[in-house]
Design an enzyme around this catalytic site. Structure first.
Site, short mmCIF file in Angstrom:
data_model
loop_
_atom_site.label_atom_id
_atom_site.label_comp_id
_atom_site.label_asym_id
_atom_site.label_seq_id
_atom_site.Cartn_x
_atom_site.Cartn_y
_atom_site.Cartn_z
N ARG A 13 0.85 -1.19 0.00
CA ARG A 13 0.00 0.00 0.00
C ARG A 13 0.89 1.25 0.00
NH1 ARG A 13 -5.13 1.54 3.95
NH2 ARG A 13 -3.72 2.42 5.47
N ASP A 39 -3.90 2.78 14.05
CA ASP A 39 -3.04 3.44 13.09
C ASP A 39 -3.54 4.87 12.91
OD1 ASP A 39 -5.22 3.30 11.38
OD2 ASP A 39 -4.34 1.78 10.07
#
Length: 543
Positions: free
Chosen positions: A165, A444
């Site tokens: 990603r 996160d």
């Protein structure tokens, strides 16, 4: 293949041992080609985001584009998935540090999403070390030695399929400049990984696979398609060598699912429900609407109506188009030393994954190796085949359903938890840590974004808690101050040193009390992280 070293390239990060191989002139030439061709279009698209926000603030509500009704109505499918992406029942996600890469690849998950974005703090060393770690993992040169036990870990023969990603279109990589302009972080992460690894991946029988974050429109998907086509042509690869899964983690994107798949139909193998960023995007894009206030984060689960409408629409559209519909992240992790809390975490994950599998998702995400077996057990029970793409569901989810406000309450505990987790996470992020366990959840950047966005929304619109406390600037400012002091006094668990805690609290305070809503906290955070950068090397010094 001939490479011409580009002029005008400057690096602003230290060249640690091993960095020259990653930042070789021919690799930088490839990046520079991407930058010069696509940077103007990227800037146009970021401007379009701001213009859409102005319309939403003025009263417009999200809706399905009228000019693409034919794409939604007509019959077409995406290119079928390669062999090693047909069964994705469990994917593990995490940052790109060496320990995580080894453990994730060996976790028993089908795929590992190596995350340069929300789970990685974008320090220069984290980004370049991450590229080195992935390069070494593909070639099976990576290992990790546990400092406590002395045990050495290597990548197993049945390692998970690697998916990378890159960072989103909104982010720059300030450590590389082309003619004085920072390169797109998306192109930097994508370009370095592809350039160094496409041949080794092919030798191993796999390919360059990516997760695309934060897309908001078909036009942003089209830009990725053009980037992929350009990269394949430059490197002499067949069309469709590059494959991608798009994270549906913004409110505008859910209104353009068909269109995003259509633009990327030669490359896209699926869509993923990026649930946490989706909640953040809901608050951000509807920031001016006082009738769209969300309750405590803990109450905005995947079972509330607007989140159910979102996930079911992703499944319906994906299966109609022959694409995987990937479920989202359950942030729960194993809890050591507390059997009751540990059992509760496993029960939460089981319920979440059962809902996804029975709804029709083709796989799911976990954040910790300890949850892989449980998620796999659930999908093995409910999904005997490699996926459920043949399980066709009606495409549901009206515009009204996709923005419906869930019932729930705003509590003092929820507001204080937002202040606490935002400061803790941002402090760790500033110290170089992109993913961290906080209160038995793996958090996160999306977590901190929801936390500060809720505090801003509640203050902006004069919200009160269920006990009547007015969440005004004075109360929230005091709550942030008190959270800062509590974290500074918490010697048992802190993600960083005191200096980062103080900087984080200042940043969160500024964001929450500002009149205008900041697009991403990582933008001012990255500015602070990269303040005072100096040119350390020009390309001619490599030649």
């Amino acid at each position: 293949m001939t490479h011409i070293s580009p002029n005008g390239v400057e690096l602003c990060g230290a060249l640690e041992p091993g960095y020259r191989a990653i930042l070789a002139p021919h690799a930088l030439a490839f990046l520079t080609g991407l930058h010069r061709r696509f940077e103007p279009r990227r800037q146009d698209l970021l401007k379009a985001r701001a213009e859409r926000q102005e319309r939403l603030d003025a009263g417009e509500m999200p809706d399905f584009p009228k000019d693409t009704a034919d794409i939604r109505a007509s019959e077409w499918t995406v290119r079928s998935a390669p062999a090693d992406l047909k069964d994705r029942r469990v994917e593990i996600t995490g940052p790109v540090d060496r320990k995580m890469v080894v453990n994730a690849l060996n976790s028993g998950a089908r795929c590992f999403m190596a995350d340069f974005e929300d789970a990685t703090s974008p320090s220069w060393t984290n980004v370049i070390d991450g590229q080195i770690n992935l390069r070494d993992a593909i070639r099976r040169l990576i290992d990790f030695t546990d400092e406590k036990s002395g045990k050495r870990y290597r990548v197993s023969s049945d390692a998970a399929t690697l998916i990378v990603r890159p960072r989103g279109w909104h982010l720059d990589e300030k450590h590389m400049r082309v003619n004085g302009t920072a390169i797109s972080a998306s192109l930097f992460d994508f370009g370095l990984y592809l350039y160094h690894n496409y041949d080794a991946l092919r030798t191993r029988g796999t390919g360059p696979y990516f997760y695309l974050p934060k897309l908001e429109s078909r036009f942003e998907a089209r830009l990725w398609a053009l980037v992929f086509q350009h990269a394949e042509e430059t490197l002499g690869l067949e069309r469709g060598t590059i494959r991608a899964t798009v994270l549906i983690e913004t409110l505008p994107a859910v209104f353009e699912l068909d269109e995003i798949l259509y633009e990327l139909r030669d490359y896209c193998v699926g869509l993923n429900c990026g649930r946490w960023d989706y909640i953040f995007s809901y608050i951000k894009r509807l920031q001016a609407h006082s009738d769209r206030i969300l309750p405590d984060r803990s109450q905005v689960t995947m079972t509330v109506p607007f989140m159910r409408a979102y996930s079911k629409r992703v499944i319906g559209v994906c299966h109609r188009r022959g694409a995987h519909a990937m479920g989202g992240m359950s942030a729960f992790i194993p809890v050591s030393g507390d059997e009751a809390a540990n059992q509760a975490a496993f029960d939460q994950v089981r319920a979440d994954k059962t809902r996804e599998a029975t709804d029709g998702h083709d796989g799911t995400w976990v954040a910790h190796p300890g949850m892989v077996a449980l998620a796999r057990e659930v999908f093995d029970e409910h999904m005997p085949g490699p996926n459920q793409i043949d399980k066709r569901l009606a495409v549901t989810g009206s515009a009204e359903q996709l923005i419906a406000v869930p019932e729930g309450t705003i509590t003092e505990a929820g507001a204080r938890a937002n202040a606490d987790v935002a400061i803790r996470y941002v402090a760790g992020w500033l110290a170089g840590r992109g993913a961290a366990p906080i209160n038995n959840l793996m958090e996160d950047a999306a977590t901190a974004e929801i936390a500060r966005a809720q505090l801003w929304q509640w203050r902006k619109h004069g919200a009160k808690t269920d006990t009547g406390i007015a969440l005004d600037a004075e109360w929230i400012g005091t709550a942030i101050d008190e959270a800062e002091q509590a974290i500074l006094s918490d010697d048992g668990y802190r993600l960083s040193g005191p200096a980062e805690v103080k900087r984080a609290a200042s940043l969160v305070r500024d964001l929450v009390l500002a009149d205008d809503f900041a697009e991403f906290l990582t933008l001012p955070g990255y500015d602070a992280m990269t303040e005072g950068l100096q040119v350390s090397m020009r390309l001619t010094e490599f030649d």
